[in-house]
Write a protein that holds these residues in place. Structure first.
Motif, PDB file in Angstrom:
ATOM      1  N   UNK A   8       0.895  -1.057  -0.033  1.00  0.00           N
ATOM      2  CA  UNK A   8       0.123   0.087  -0.043  1.00  0.00           C
ATOM      3  C   UNK A   8       0.802   1.333  -0.009  1.00  0.00           C
ATOM      4  N   UNK A   9       0.133   2.312  -0.380  1.00  0.00           N
ATOM      5  CA  UNK A   9       0.913   3.719  -0.570  1.00  0.00           C
ATOM      6  C   UNK A   9       0.754   4.531   0.807  1.00  0.00           C
ATOM      7  N   UNK A  10       1.239   5.522   0.777  1.00  0.00           N
ATOM      8  CA  UNK A  10       0.967   6.577   1.871  1.00  0.00           C
ATOM      9  C   UNK A  10       0.125   7.512   1.669  1.00  0.00           C
ATOM     10  N   UNK A  11      -0.579   8.069   0.485  1.00  0.00           N
ATOM     11  CA  UNK A  11      -1.356   8.947   0.166  1.00  0.00           C
ATOM     12  C   UNK A  11      -2.803   8.465  -0.503  1.00  0.00           C
ATOM     13  N   UNK A  12      -3.729   8.604   0.340  1.00  0.00           N
ATOM     14  CA  UNK A  12      -5.190   8.326  -0.199  1.00  0.00           C
ATOM     15  C   UNK A  12      -6.141   9.448  -0.774  1.00  0.00           C
ATOM     16  N   UNK A  13      -7.137   9.357  -1.423  1.00  0.00           N
ATOM     17  CA  UNK A  13      -7.977  10.392  -1.696  1.00  0.00           C
ATOM     18  C   UNK A  13      -8.660  11.320  -0.530  1.00  0.00           C
ATOM     19  N   UNK A  42       0.344  21.104   3.440  1.00  0.00           N
ATOM     20  CA  UNK A  42      -0.729  20.390   4.103  1.00  0.00           C
ATOM     21  C   UNK A  42      -1.735  20.408   3.054  1.00  0.00           C
ATOM     22  N   UNK A  43      -1.885  21.195   2.142  1.00  0.00           N
ATOM     23  CA  UNK A  43      -2.804  20.809   0.973  1.00  0.00           C
ATOM     24  C   UNK A  43      -2.374  19.797  -0.065  1.00  0.00           C
ATOM     25  N   UNK A  44      -1.209  20.016  -0.629  1.00  0.00           N
ATOM     26  CA  UNK A  44      -0.927  19.055  -1.878  1.00  0.00           C
ATOM     27  C   UNK A  44      -0.409  17.679  -1.285  1.00  0.00           C
ATOM     28  N   UNK A  45       0.181  17.410  -0.172  1.00  0.00           N
ATOM     29  CA  UNK A  45       0.397  16.020   0.448  1.00  0.00           C
ATOM     30  C   UNK A  45      -0.621  15.326   0.942  1.00  0.00           C
ATOM     31  N   UNK A  46      -1.821  16.044   1.196  1.00  0.00           N
ATOM     32  CA  UNK A  46      -2.986  15.196   1.800  1.00  0.00           C
ATOM     33  C   UNK A  46      -4.135  15.200   0.659  1.00  0.00           C
ATOM     34  N   UNK A  47      -3.670  15.395  -0.459  1.00  0.00           N
ATOM     35  CA  UNK A  47      -4.700  15.166  -1.684  1.00  0.00           C
ATOM     36  C   UNK A  47      -3.935  13.781  -2.479  1.00  0.00           C
ATOM     37  N   UNK A 276       6.485   9.026  -6.892  1.00  0.00           N
ATOM     38  CA  UNK A 276       6.246   7.998  -7.650  1.00  0.00           C
ATOM     39  C   UNK A 276       5.600   6.944  -7.218  1.00  0.00           C
ATOM     40  N   UNK A 277       6.202   6.475  -5.991  1.00  0.00           N
ATOM     41  CA  UNK A 277       5.514   5.252  -5.210  1.00  0.00           C
ATOM     42  C   UNK A 277       4.537   5.523  -4.022  1.00  0.00           C
ATOM     43  N   UNK A 278       4.256   6.911  -4.109  1.00  0.00           N
ATOM     44  CA  UNK A 278       3.433   7.424  -2.801  1.00  0.00           C
ATOM     45  C   UNK A 278       1.873   6.731  -2.780  1.00  0.00           C
ATOM     46  N   UNK A 279       1.441   6.540  -4.187  1.00  0.00           N
ATOM     47  CA  UNK A 279      -0.107   5.947  -4.025  1.00  0.00           C
ATOM     48  C   UNK A 279       0.034   4.400  -4.421  1.00  0.00           C
ATOM     49  N   UNK A 280       1.285   3.932  -4.572  1.00  0.00           N
ATOM     50  CA  UNK A 280       1.382   2.461  -4.943  1.00  0.00           C
ATOM     51  C   UNK A 280       1.874   1.498  -3.919  1.00  0.00           C
ATOM     52  N   UNK A 281       2.986   1.946  -3.317  1.00  0.00           N
ATOM     53  CA  UNK A 281       3.657   1.014  -2.476  1.00  0.00           C
ATOM     54  C   UNK A 281       4.603   1.728  -1.448  1.00  0.00           C
ATOM     55  N   UNK A 282       4.634   2.946  -1.177  1.00  0.00           N
ATOM     56  CA  UNK A 282       5.566   3.416  -0.170  1.00  0.00           C
ATOM     57  C   UNK A 282       5.545   3.369   1.217  1.00  0.00           C
ATOM     58  N   UNK A 316       4.863  13.235   2.672  1.00  0.00           N
ATOM     59  CA  UNK A 316       4.693  12.146   1.295  1.00  0.00           C
ATOM     60  C   UNK A 316       4.888  10.847   2.203  1.00  0.00           C
ATOM     61  N   UNK A 317       5.716  10.621   3.053  1.00  0.00           N
ATOM     62  CA  UNK A 317       6.049   9.264   3.951  1.00  0.00           C
ATOM     63  C   UNK A 317       4.937   9.067   4.825  1.00  0.00           C
ATOM     64  N   UNK A 318       4.184  10.027   4.999  1.00  0.00           N
ATOM     65  CA  UNK A 318       2.934  10.031   6.182  1.00  0.00           C
ATOM     66  C   UNK A 318       3.747   9.267   7.262  1.00  0.00           C
ATOM     67  N   UNK A 319       4.617   9.919   7.878  1.00  0.00           N
ATOM     68  CA  UNK A 319       5.208   9.389   9.111  1.00  0.00           C
ATOM     69  C   UNK A 319       4.314   9.554  10.141  1.00  0.00           C
ATOM     70  N   UNK A 320       4.633   8.534  11.168  1.00  0.00           N
ATOM     71  CA  UNK A 320       3.676   8.481  12.438  1.00  0.00           C
ATOM     72  C   UNK A 320       4.613   8.453  13.540  1.00  0.00           C
ATOM     73  N   UNK A 321       4.064   8.475  14.791  1.00  0.00           N
ATOM     74  CA  UNK A 321       4.970   8.783  16.183  1.00  0.00           C
ATOM     75  C   UNK A 321       5.794   7.578  16.236  1.00  0.00           C
ATOM     76  N   UNK A 322       5.774   6.509  15.840  1.00  0.00           N
ATOM     77  CA  UNK A 322       6.639   5.516  15.963  1.00  0.00           C
ATOM     78  C   UNK A 322       7.916   5.416  14.996  1.00  0.00           C
ATOM     79  N   UNK A 323       7.824   6.518  14.151  1.00  0.00           N
ATOM     80  CA  UNK A 323       9.134   6.553  13.516  1.00  0.00           C
ATOM     81  C   UNK A 323      10.212   7.561  14.090  1.00  0.00           C
TER      82      UNK A 323
END
Length: 324
Positions: A8-13, A42-47, A276-282, A316-323
């Protein structure tokens, strides 16, 4: 091999998406003194990409200007490369990267390898079309004129997008493995051609069988055999194809690690792979990276990049706290 693995990727609709409101916010961010870069991130990485394309259409009809043009004019350096890169549909982004890899001073072979070794037939067809529309130039002809030797032959084969899909023939696998083994012993021009024909044209499923047979016949992993027998960009491309057949997220994790650690943060490569991989398998690439290298991709980017550039990459990596 992670055949059944869910990638799965990191960016979704974005839910409740409103392109007109986003376009207004972006215009405000770009017009302000010094430009509100946080708002852009905030806008472009969340779309998702399809939504960004709709924002650009709304922006054009509301302000009579192209959003990409305004971003290019107002932004600079690597931050600009990230934000502008996010605006291209995937085939156009691949085309853009290939064009710049070939048209600069000297050819950036690693970009050609990353893209052409990893894309599906469908992605390759769309990329060729986008390349022609954007640059009024033929991708195959440009690759032909910018590269040479067996490296060129292999790229020319890949860019046809003629790989078999889903087809397996176990009896043929042992034969193909023998051909690969001989090609690693004899290294004649003819053997190099047969080697690349098998790697470029057989289905992924067939190649899994071939690689297993190769191991049985030679007692050696195919990647090790290729590294021992060949060198230069031809060898790098063959290895990239084998690694992509085995597991694309692992291939990209390896490429990111190299780009970050061996090349003193090779910005172009990091940006290209993340976008390139953000919506495929990042998300899966991040997982492989952590498993293989012990540190998270998030941590390594934080270590090497800075400012809004770093913030955009991490978003773009959609980092979260554990990272951290």
């Amino acid at each position: 091999m992670f055949c059944g693995d869910y990638v799965q990727g990191t960016i979704f609709p974005a839910p409740n998406f409103n392109p007109i409101m986003d376009a207004q916010m972006l215009e405000g961010a770009l017009q302000g003194f010094g430009c509100d870069k946080d708002m852009l991130i905030d806008i472009l990485t969340q779309r998702c990409n399809a939504q960004r394309v709709m924002i650009a259409e709304a922006y054009q009809s509301m302000y009579g200007r192209g959003l990409i043009g305004d971003l290019k004019e107002k932004l600079s350096d690597h931050f600009k490369d990230v934000v502008v890169g996010l605006m291209y549909p995937p085939p156009s982004y691949d085309a853009h990267e290939l064009w710049h890899a070939m048209k600069g001073a000297g050819t950036e072979e690693n970009c050609l390898i990353d893209i052409l070794a990893s894309r599906t037939n469908g992605e390759i067809f769309q990329m060729r079309e986008a390349y022609y529309l954007q640059y009024n130039s033929n991708l195959q002809e440009d690759i032909y004129s910018e590269t040479s030797g067996h490296f060129r032959d292999t790229l020319m084969n890949l860019v046809q997008g003629n790989r078999e899909e889903g087809y397996t023939d176990p009896a043929m696998a042992a034969q193909d493995a023998m051909v690969l083994w001989e090609a690693c012993q004899q290294k004649t021009g003819e053997h190099k051609t047969m080697l690349q024909m098998i790697l470029c044209n057989k289905s992924y499923q067939q190649l899994w069988l071939v690689f297993q047979e190769f191991q049985n016949i030679s007692g050696q992993d195919l990647v090790d055999a290729i590294n021992e027998c060949y060198d230069g960009y031809f060898q790098e491309l063959l290895v990239a194809i084998v690694l992509c057949v085995r597991d694309k997220p692992s291939y990209f994790a390896y490429r990111l690690y190299n780009a970050i650690h061996d090349f003193g943060f090779h910005n172009k490569t990091v940006i290209r792979i993340l976008i390139a991989r953000s919506e495929i398998d990042l998300m899966t690439i991040r997982k492989r990276y952590k498993e293989r290298y012990g540190k998270s991709l998030f941590h390594d980017i934080k270590n090497f990049a800075s400012g809004h550039y770093e913030k955009a990459l991490l978003a773009i990596c959609a980092g979260d706290a554990e990272d951290y």
